[in-house]
Design a protein around this motif. Structure first.
Motif, mmCIF file in Angstrom:
data_model
loop_
_atom_site.group_PDB
_atom_site.id
_atom_site.type_symbol
_atom_site.label_atom_id
_atom_site.label_comp_id
_atom_site.label_asym_id
_atom_site.label_seq_id
_atom_site.Cartn_x
_atom_site.Cartn_y
_atom_site.Cartn_z
ATOM 1 N N UNK A 257 0.855 -1.189 0.000
ATOM 2 C CA UNK A 257 0.000 0.000 0.000
ATOM 3 C C UNK A 257 0.893 1.241 0.000
ATOM 4 N N UNK A 258 0.621 2.145 -0.910
ATOM 5 C CA UNK A 258 1.448 3.348 -0.995
ATOM 6 C C UNK A 258 0.878 4.466 -0.126
ATOM 7 N N UNK A 259 1.775 5.039 0.643
ATOM 8 C CA UNK A 259 1.446 6.225 1.424
ATOM 9 C C UNK A 259 1.943 7.439 0.645
ATOM 10 N N UNK A 260 1.068 8.378 0.369
ATOM 11 C CA UNK A 260 1.503 9.623 -0.260
ATOM 12 C C UNK A 260 1.950 10.557 0.850
ATOM 13 N N UNK A 261 3.126 11.158 0.710
ATOM 14 C CA UNK A 261 3.649 11.952 1.833
ATOM 15 C C UNK A 261 2.917 13.260 2.086
ATOM 16 N N UNK A 262 2.153 13.756 1.089
ATOM 17 C CA UNK A 262 1.604 15.093 1.272
ATOM 18 C C UNK A 262 0.114 15.168 0.956
ATOM 19 N N UNK A 263 -0.684 14.907 1.970
ATOM 20 C CA UNK A 263 -2.107 15.211 1.915
ATOM 21 C C UNK A 263 -2.337 16.459 2.747
ATOM 22 N N UNK A 264 -3.076 17.438 2.207
ATOM 23 C CA UNK A 264 -3.299 18.679 2.944
ATOM 24 C C UNK A 264 -4.149 18.458 4.192
ATOM 25 N N UNK A 265 -3.768 19.085 5.278
ATOM 26 C CA UNK A 265 -4.616 19.175 6.466
ATOM 27 C C UNK A 265 -5.346 20.513 6.377
ATOM 28 N N UNK A 266 -6.649 20.446 6.220
ATOM 29 C CA UNK A 266 -7.448 21.660 6.116
ATOM 30 C C UNK A 266 -7.505 22.337 7.483
ATOM 31 N N UNK A 267 -7.040 23.584 7.607
ATOM 32 C CA UNK A 267 -7.056 24.255 8.913
ATOM 33 C C UNK A 267 -8.451 24.368 9.521
ATOM 34 N N UNK A 268 -9.492 24.326 8.665
ATOM 35 C CA UNK A 268 -10.860 24.435 9.151
ATOM 36 C C UNK A 268 -11.481 23.078 9.461
ATOM 37 N N UNK A 269 -10.774 21.999 9.117
ATOM 38 C CA UNK A 269 -11.303 20.659 9.360
ATOM 39 C C UNK A 269 -10.147 19.697 9.591
ATOM 40 N N UNK A 270 -9.390 19.949 10.624
ATOM 41 C CA UNK A 270 -8.158 19.188 10.851
ATOM 42 C C UNK A 270 -8.403 17.714 11.151
ATOM 43 N N UNK A 271 -9.589 17.378 11.666
ATOM 44 C CA UNK A 271 -9.855 15.988 12.060
ATOM 45 C C UNK A 271 -10.480 15.148 10.948
ATOM 46 N N UNK A 272 -10.677 15.729 9.770
ATOM 47 C CA UNK A 272 -11.267 14.969 8.668
ATOM 48 C C UNK A 272 -10.322 13.858 8.230
ATOM 49 N N UNK A 273 -10.865 12.656 8.020
ATOM 50 C CA UNK A 273 -10.050 11.521 7.572
ATOM 51 C C UNK A 273 -9.815 11.546 6.069
ATOM 52 N N UNK A 274 -10.589 12.339 5.329
ATOM 53 C CA UNK A 274 -10.413 12.462 3.882
ATOM 54 C C UNK A 274 -9.611 13.720 3.602
ATOM 55 N N UNK A 275 -8.452 13.549 2.981
ATOM 56 C CA UNK A 275 -7.561 14.671 2.723
ATOM 57 C C UNK A 275 -7.451 14.954 1.228
ATOM 58 N N UNK A 276 -7.304 16.223 0.913
ATOM 59 C CA UNK A 276 -7.069 16.634 -0.467
ATOM 60 C C UNK A 276 -5.570 16.533 -0.737
ATOM 61 N N UNK A 277 -5.220 15.916 -1.839
ATOM 62 C CA UNK A 277 -3.813 15.658 -2.130
ATOM 63 C C UNK A 277 -3.063 16.936 -2.492
ATOM 64 N N UNK A 278 -1.882 17.099 -1.928
ATOM 65 C CA UNK A 278 -0.958 18.151 -2.345
ATOM 66 C C UNK A 278 -0.111 17.559 -3.464
ATOM 67 N N UNK A 279 -0.395 17.963 -4.687
ATOM 68 C CA UNK A 279 0.202 17.334 -5.868
ATOM 69 C C UNK A 279 1.721 17.280 -5.785
ATOM 70 N N UNK A 280 2.269 16.188 -6.284
ATOM 71 C CA UNK A 280 3.715 16.004 -6.252
ATOM 72 C C UNK A 280 4.448 17.054 -7.068
ATOM 73 N N UNK A 281 3.729 17.675 -8.001
ATOM 74 C CA UNK A 281 4.334 18.722 -8.820
ATOM 75 C C UNK A 281 4.796 19.888 -7.951
ATOM 76 N N UNK A 282 4.177 20.097 -6.797
ATOM 77 C CA UNK A 282 4.597 21.176 -5.909
ATOM 78 C C UNK A 282 6.044 20.986 -5.476
ATOM 79 N N UNK A 283 6.392 19.752 -5.136
ATOM 80 C CA UNK A 283 7.774 19.466 -4.757
ATOM 81 C C UNK A 283 8.682 19.395 -5.978
ATOM 82 N N UNK A 284 8.131 18.869 -7.078
ATOM 83 C CA UNK A 284 8.930 18.779 -8.300
ATOM 84 C C UNK A 284 9.365 20.135 -8.817
ATOM 85 N N UNK A 285 8.527 21.158 -8.616
ATOM 86 C CA UNK A 285 8.858 22.504 -9.100
ATOM 87 C C UNK A 285 9.678 23.304 -8.092
#
Length: 482
Positions: A257-285
């Motif tokens: 199972x792959x763990x993606x290192x960067x899922x956003x923690x929404x400051x308004x919903x920190x306890x949500x189990x569903x995270x929006x992905x921080x695209x790998x392109x952010x680190x690539x650029x």
């Protein structure tokens, strides 16, 4: 209520993510009389529509022509790690699938660009790649959404295409006897439930229903109980693997199972189990990862390595289990990834700050990165390129803005799944020198296993959907015409 009478033979595709759409498109181009696509959700697109980093391909006309890319196969094999070395048969099968994936990658990019009209002109270097080969568009629409919407639009223009949403497949229909005395019976159709009505369809079946990273309480808990409590980038829904294993399909690599290192923690919903992905392109650029203002990893190493480096830190919450790590993009990286940064900022997942507003530790880190990016100093973590990093490490940096967000590892992708061969036929056995297939059944996309091994390269999920989805569609259409 019992099933209705079966309809005339159609290619039946289950799942409307990119693998299912690619299979449907290929079946129609292979002159299938009809393609019926069944999707259990109300809207099509699956997780593919959320893919944000891009799609791998090599060698393509969009890459740097001065430096031909001949390393895609070796990069993918290296990323797969030691998994599959238990027997020569499994090892060789994985290599064949990887070779097929990488050899057909340029054709997959050309198909989407030339026949579907997807912009894939921007090429980025992602973690684990030795060459920039991940393609995306220059516009504001993320690549997954752009590919899915345009391919779906193309399919809807064909009168032979029948999309049915809100349809839950409940059974694979088997023939009365096996085509092979030593193997399972042939699959001759499906039953599905929609609006409390059970309907049966006859025809060859392609399954493309995705992985099980969001199936926290069932498949994920069974095969990777150590990942319990982690948030996910996937919607919480059950995997369909059991439906296929019930008719003889073999499961492989299910604990991978792959763990993606960067899922956003929404400051308004920190306890949500569903995270929006921080695209790998952010680190690539050029994006960097910080813990208490300090870097701790080569941000463009493999997802497995970066995730492990974060998870070795002390976590700050256990419901869900998450870590406090910042992703920071300087002005150059922000410009290069502008559509992504703008989108994340609009959603409140990233925010702008002047360098002068940052703490002293973070400012010292930015100066060190600027020196490494300009090749004045060697990077302490072995990072060889910082993408579009533009800060110079001088006093003028203080008035420039960076964009910062809070990220944490998330369950993202399951490398394990249904065993297939190069024809995308579902295998009933992977043991011995000869294959044993489940006749009448094909699979493609994240539902399948045996390709990526220990770690999938970023950008290869969309690619495998197109490559193997097209193969499955062609094969099923040929069977339906017999």
């Amino acid at each position: 209520m019992g099933p209705t009478h079966p309809e005339s033979c159609s290619v039946i595709v289950v799942g409307s993510g990119l693998a299912g759409l690619a299979a449907a498109s290929a079946a129609l181009r292979s002159n299938a009389n009809r393609v019926i696509l069944l999707e259990r959700a109300i809207k099509p697109g699956g997780n593919s529509i959320k893919a944000s980093s891009g799609m791998n391909g090599a060698p393509t006309r969009f890459q740097n022509q001065a430096h031909p890319d001949n390393a895609f196969f070796s990069d993918t094999l290296k990323s797969a790690g030691k998994r599959g070395t238990f027997s020569a048969v499994e090892r060789d099968q994985r290599k064949r699938l990887i070779k097929l994936l990488t050899n057909e990658s340029a054709a997959a990019v050309n198909f989407l660009a030339d026949e579907i009209g997807v912009d894939l002109s921007v090429v980025t270097l992602l973690g684990g790649h030795s060459v920039a080969r991940t393609h995306r568009g220059a516009g504001r629409t993320p690549p997954g959404a752009d590919i899915v919407m345009k391919l779906l639009q193309s399919l809807k223009g064909d009168s032979r295409f029948d999309l049915r949403t809100g349809c839950e497949v409940t059974k694979l229909i088997q023939s009365a006897r096996s085509c092979d005395a030593n193997g399972p019976p042939e699959i001759v159709g499906v039953e599905y439930l929609s609006d409390n009505e059970l309907t049966s369809l006859a025809g060859p079946v392609i399954f493309a229903t995705g992985g099980f990273a969001g199936d926290t309480d069932n498949l994920l808990a069974k095969y990777r109980p150590d990942l319990a409590g982690l948030p996910s980038s996937n919607e919480p829904r059950p995997g369909m693997h059991g439906l296929l294993s019930n008719v003889g399909a073999t499961l492989v690599d299910m604990d991978s199972v792959q763990i993606h290192p960067t899922g956003f923690v929404d400051p308004l919903s920190t306890s949500s189990a569903l995270k929006f992905l921080a695209a790998e392109v952010l680190r690539g650029e050029g994006g960097i990862l910080l813990h208490n203002g300090r870097r701790f990893v080569n941000e463009i190493d493999t997802r497995e390595h970066v995730s492990r480096a974060i998870m070795d830190l002390e976590y700050t919450s256990d419901r869900p289990r998450q870590w406090s790590v910042q992703i920071l993009l300087d002005p150059g990286a922000c410009r290069a990834a502008a559509p992504y940064v703008s989108f994340y900022e609009q959603k409140g997942l990233m925010s702008r700050k002047k360098v002068s507003e940052l703490d002293g530790t973070t400012k010292k880190t930015l100066k060190d990165v600027s020196m490494a990016a300009a090749k004045h100093n060697a990077d302490l973590f072995g990072r060889s390129t910082f993408g579009s990093w533009a800060l110079a490490g001088d006093q003028e940096d203080d008035q420039k803005e960076v964009s910062v967000g809070w990220v944490t590892p998330v369950t993202h992708f399951t490398m394990g799944g249904i065993a297939i061969n190069e024809h995308c036929q579902v295998l009933a056995s992977t043991l011995g020198a000869s294959e044993l297939i489940v006749p009448g059944l094909w699979a493609a996309g994240e539902l399948t296993g045996g390709i990526h091994g220990d770690n999938r390269l970023g950008g290869s999920s969309l690619l495998e959907c197109v490559v193997f989805g097209q193969i499955a569609g062609e094969q099923a259409a040929a069977t339906c015409r017999k």
